[in-house]
Structure formats: structure tokens, C-alpha cells
Design a protein around this motif. Structure first.
Motif, PDB file in Angstrom:
ATOM      1  N   ASP A 149      19.808  53.881  25.774  1.00  0.00           N
ATOM      2  CA  ASP A 149      19.934  52.500  25.307  1.00  0.00           C
ATOM      3  C   ASP A 149      21.420  52.125  25.274  1.00  0.00           C
ATOM      4  OD1 ASP A 149      20.050  50.120  23.918  1.00  0.00           O
ATOM      5  OD2 ASP A 149      18.753  50.762  22.275  1.00  0.00           O
ATOM      6  N   ALA A 150      21.820  51.174  26.112  1.00  0.00           N
ATOM      7  CA  ALA A 150      23.205  50.687  26.112  1.00  0.00           C
ATOM      8  C   ALA A 150      23.245  49.218  25.720  1.00  0.00           C
ATOM      9  CB  ALA A 150      23.843  50.898  27.483  1.00  0.00           C
ATOM     10  N   SER A 151      22.291  48.807  24.885  1.00  0.00           N
ATOM     11  CA  SER A 151      22.241  47.413  24.419  1.00  0.00           C
ATOM     12  C   SER A 151      23.343  47.159  23.400  1.00  0.00           C
ATOM     13  CB  SER A 151      20.875  47.112  23.811  1.00  0.00           C
ATOM     14  OG  SER A 151      20.657  47.902  22.651  1.00  0.00           O
ATOM     15  N   GLY A 152      23.580  45.885  23.112  1.00  0.00           N
ATOM     16  CA  GLY A 152      24.642  45.516  22.192  1.00  0.00           C
ATOM     17  C   GLY A 152      24.455  46.037  20.790  1.00  0.00           C
ATOM     18  N   SER A 153      23.205  46.271  20.393  1.00  0.00           N
ATOM     19  CA  SER A 153      22.958  46.751  19.025  1.00  0.00           C
ATOM     20  C   SER A 153      23.463  48.172  18.804  1.00  0.00           C
ATOM     21  CB  SER A 153      21.462  46.683  18.702  1.00  0.00           C
ATOM     22  OG  SER A 153      20.712  47.475  19.607  1.00  0.00           O
ATOM     23  N   MET A 154      23.807  48.872  19.872  1.00  0.00           N
ATOM     24  CA  MET A 154      24.347  50.226  19.721  1.00  0.00           C
ATOM     25  C   MET A 154      25.731  50.231  19.081  1.00  0.00           C
ATOM     26  SD  MET A 154      22.374  52.818  20.728  1.00  0.00           S
ATOM     27  CE  MET A 154      23.289  54.124  21.545  1.00  0.00           C
ATOM     28  N   TRP A 155      26.315  49.048  18.900  1.00  0.00           N
ATOM     29  CA  TRP A 155      27.557  48.951  18.144  1.00  0.00           C
ATOM     30  C   TRP A 155      27.316  49.065  16.644  1.00  0.00           C
ATOM     31  CZ3 TRP A 155      32.476  49.152  19.797  1.00  0.00           C
ATOM     32  CH2 TRP A 155      32.706  48.980  21.167  1.00  0.00           C
TER      33      TRP A 155
ATOM     34  N   LEU B 284      25.367  43.307  17.097  1.00  0.00           N
ATOM     35  CA  LEU B 284      26.659  42.953  17.651  1.00  0.00           C
ATOM     36  C   LEU B 284      26.678  43.289  19.129  1.00  0.00           C
ATOM     37  CD1 LEU B 284      29.014  44.376  14.895  1.00  0.00           C
ATOM     38  CD2 LEU B 284      28.324  42.003  15.197  1.00  0.00           C
ATOM     39  N   SER B 285      27.318  42.443  19.908  1.00  0.00           N
ATOM     40  CA  SER B 285      27.511  42.709  21.323  1.00  0.00           C
ATOM     41  C   SER B 285      29.000  42.588  21.595  1.00  0.00           C
ATOM     42  CB  SER B 285      26.702  41.721  22.169  1.00  0.00           C
ATOM     43  OG  SER B 285      26.843  41.993  23.528  1.00  0.00           O
TER      44      SER B 285
END
Length: 415
Positions: A31-37, A411-412
């Protein structure tokens, strides 16, 4: 000490390689979506994933055939942003570590399509194949992970999907756990991380026994009971009195009569809410089954008790979700007289007046059978009501409760 999720991923990836080594290929779906922040214990989840991969792959046998797929790493808002970054082959560990370290995290979460892509890349209809999905969020690209898991299990020669969940709630975990369970894989969440870490690491470290393993002790199922009304109207709440172990993640669900899987239920409520609790009835008349679901010491779900309930038709009905996020749209299936001036409104819990509502939508004979209202921005319990515009006064014909939960921010941020 290694990050918690390093142990989780280590258990899954190393267990796969220890079991079969080069006998099969394994694809990691990251998963490299923005929520990984988002953060776990003060550390960004994307960094935890990178460290987990580096820790595991550094000690992987060179002959283990691994690949890497990522989603959400190139574009924001694109459900087709899925890429095979490293094709499965022996000796790919350094390439996977380097790719993860250089990866951007900014897009959406098309996890179902990504797992399908991984399965196809592994030729799952011809060869044994394993996919390990690492995700911190839910599917948001109009796909059903449960249905995808069932279809892959049906069509695959010997296909298995494992799922590692980052900081998912119980309810969120259920929505992706079925992807693993349908294929005979494991779902690993933060809630049971310590137990799974120890069990998986011990399995990997200890050599395989030379003699046939002993038969496992039979699992003793605890007792549970359900007591509820024999019939309810469509869309209403079913009050259920229950007894049972009330273990973490136990729940009572509603399914069509004869339904066997322990995922894909119509609706459910966790037993930690206490007894009695309510389960929302289906939108269509018919015979349904209420079930007590217990997650056993074998980490599988078991049906401890079940009873049928008749869901009957009604002249007036409202069918809404049990809960929605603050500020989101509430889908409402309705049935009623649709007289001129009738409307469906949203009010605070316990609100009795037929004026002063928070929001509303008018109902007419040609109104679609599903309408929407905007949920309040403040979390809490609210009521959805059908208001009849009578000749002399307005009258509340139907009212159902809905819980508005805090919105989950993501966050993205480009690296």
C-alpha cells in the motif's frame, strides 16, 4: 527493538518461504496510498513498512522467488495506479528494498484490483501462488475484497492471500480479513500482533520435525445463546439478548438463511456493546439467521449459536447504515405513502418536534427508492425519520437511529 509490524511481516513472508522455498512464487502487494503518512507510535507507517521489508528480506534465502507490486505510488486519485515494480524471481530482495525506499506514497487504495493483478502475474490458475497484502486502509475503488478472495480461491490451483493490517479498527479489519480467510490465508492486525509474532517466529526458527506431527487437540467451542423477537419489520432494529464468551472481536451478525461463510454478513454488532444489543434488519422481507460468531484460539471464526428471524414487509420503512463518518453522505432506502409534503429528516437523538431538523429531503411518488442526507460534522447518535405531512399536523411514521463517528483524516504528502 524491531518495530511491531516488522515481526508481523517477518512471520508471514518467512513462513511462506520456509514452507516451500522455490516451490512457489510470492508477490508482496504494498500500500503506497497517501494514508501511509499516518503514524503508529509516532512513526510514519510508510517508514514502518520500509523497515519491515528491509528486516525480513535481508535474511531471506537467495532462492526464494519474490516480487513486488505497489498501488497509489504515482498519482493521486487514480484507481488504476497499480504497477508491477519487481517481477517474482530468485534474488530480488535488494531490488524490493530499494524500490520501497524510493517509493512515493500519495494515491488511492485499489487493493482488490492489486491482489488480482498479483495473482495474474503469478499465473495463479496454473501454478501455486501466494500474495501478501500490506495495507493501512480499506478498498476505496468500488470493489469487494470478499468477493475477490472467493473468486481467486475458486479459480486458483493453490492460491493463498495473507493480509497485514496497519492500525485498522475491528470493523475495518473485518472488511479485509475475508480476503485472506477466503483463500486459507491469515489476517494479522495490531490487536493480536504479540501472539502472532511469537507463534510465527517460533514456527520459522524451529526446524521442521522429522516425525509426523501430532494431531492437534480438538477445539472446544464455548456455549452461547441468542434470544430475540421471532419477527421484525424491514429496516428496523432487532433487539438480541445473548450469552457467550464475549471474547475480543466476538459479534452477532445477520445473514440470509442457509448462509455458511463467517464473512460477507448483511450487518453485525460487537458483543462488547453488552446484552441486549441491536442488529439492523435487512431491507427485504424473508427468513434470515442471527448468529453468534467467536474467533477461537485457532484464529478462525466459529458459529456458536444461531436462530432464524422473520423480516416482514411494512408500509413504512427506513433502511440506513448502523454508522457513518461525520460529514459523509448517508444512503437511505425508504418506503412510505409519499404524500405531498412528506419528507425524511435528520435530527439529534431524542428530538421529538417535527420542525427544527438538521437537514431533510422531500419525498414524492417519483422519488428514487434511495435518497441521501449529509451527516453532521459532530459525532454522536442521531435519528433518521419519515415525516408524514398530514391534513391537520405532521406525524412521525418511522424513526431509526444512526451513529455518526469521527471522520478519518488522511494525509497525502509528497516526499
Amino acid at each position: 527493538m524491531k518495530p511491531l509490524y516488522s515481526f508481523l511481516l517477518a512471520g508471514l513472508v518467512t513462513a511462506v518461504s520456509s514452507a516451500s522455498l522455490a516451490a512457489e512464487q510470492t508477490m508482496i502487494v504494498l500500500d503506497a496510498s497517501g494514508s501511509m503518512w499516518g503514524q503508529i507510535n509516532g512513526k510514519p507507517k510508510l517508514q514502518i513498512a520500509r523497515e519491515a521489508l528491509a528486516t525480513v528480506l535481508a535474511d531471506m534465502p537467495a532462492e526464494t522467488e519474490l516480487g513486488l507490486i505497489a498501488y497509489g505510488h504515482r498519482e493521486r486519485g487514480n484507481c488504476n495506479d497499480i504497477e508491477v515494480i519487481v517481477k517474482p524471481a530468485a534474488g530480488t530482495a535488494p531490488a524490493i528494498i530499494k524500490a520501497a525506499n524510493n517509493m512515493r506514497f500519495l494515491g488511492k487504495t485499489p487493493l482488490s484490483a492489486s491482489v488480482i493483478k498479483a495473482a495474474e502475474e503469478l499465473r495463479y490458475t496454473e501454478d501455486k501462488a501466494t500474495v501478501i497484502l500490506i495495507t493501512d486502509g480499506l478498498e476505496n475503488c468500488n470493489a469487494d475484497p470478499c468477493a475477490v478472495g472467493a473468486e481467486l480461491a475458486k479459480n486458483g490451483i493453490d492460491f493463498t492471500a495473507h493480509v497485514v493490517g496497519f492500525d485498522l479498527t475491528d470493523a475495518e479489519g473485518k472488511q479485509v480479513a475475508c480476503l485472506a480467510e477466503s483463500t486459507g490465508g491469515r489476517y494479522v492486525s495490531a490487536a493480536n500482533a504479540d501472539e502472532l509474532r511469537d507463534a510465527l517466529l517460533n514456527t520459522v526458527i524451529q526446524p521442521a520435525p522429522e516425525e509426523a506431527p501430532k494431531e492437534p487437540e480438538p477445539l472446544l467451542l464455548p456455549e452461547a445463546t441468542l434470544d430475540h423477537d421471532e419477527s421484525v419489520n424491514i429496516g428496523s432494529d432487532i433487539t438480541v439478548n445473548w450469552t457467550g464468551p464475549n471474547a475480543e472481536n466476538d459479534y452477532i451478525d445477520l445473514v440470509p438463511q442457509g448462509y455458511k461463510p463467517t464473512h460477507g454478513e448483511l450487518t453485525y454488532s460487537y458483543t462488547k456493546q453488552g446484552s441486549p444489543l441491536t442488529v439492523r434488519a435487512a431491507a427485504k422481507p424473508g427468513t434470515y439467521t442471527l448468529r453468534y460468531i467467536w474467533r477461537g484460539t485457532d484464529n478462525q471464526r466459529h458459529i456458536l449459536a444461531q436462530r432464524n428471524v422473520e423480516v416482514t414487509d411494512s408500509d413504512v420503512a427506513l433502511v440506513v447504515p448502523d454508522s457513518v463518518e461525520a460529514g459523509s453522505m448517508i444512503p437511505i432506502q425508504w418506503k412510505g405513502p409519499a404524500s405531498e409534503g412528506d419528507y425524511i429528516d435528520l435530527v439529534p437523538e431524542g428530538f421529538k418536534r417535527t420542525s427544527g431538523e438538521l437537514t431533510y429531503v422531500y419525498i414524492k411518488p417519483d422519488t428514487e427508492p434511495e435518497v441521501e442526507l449529509r451527516a453532521p460534522t459532530k459525532p454522536g447518535i442521531y435519528g433518521i425519520r419519515y415525516i408524514l405531512n398530514g391534513a391537520e399536523q405532521k406525524r412521525i411514521l418511522q424513526s431509526v437511529a444512526i451513529t455518526v463517528t469521527e471522520a478519518v483524516a488522511s494525509l497525502s504528502v509528497p516526499e
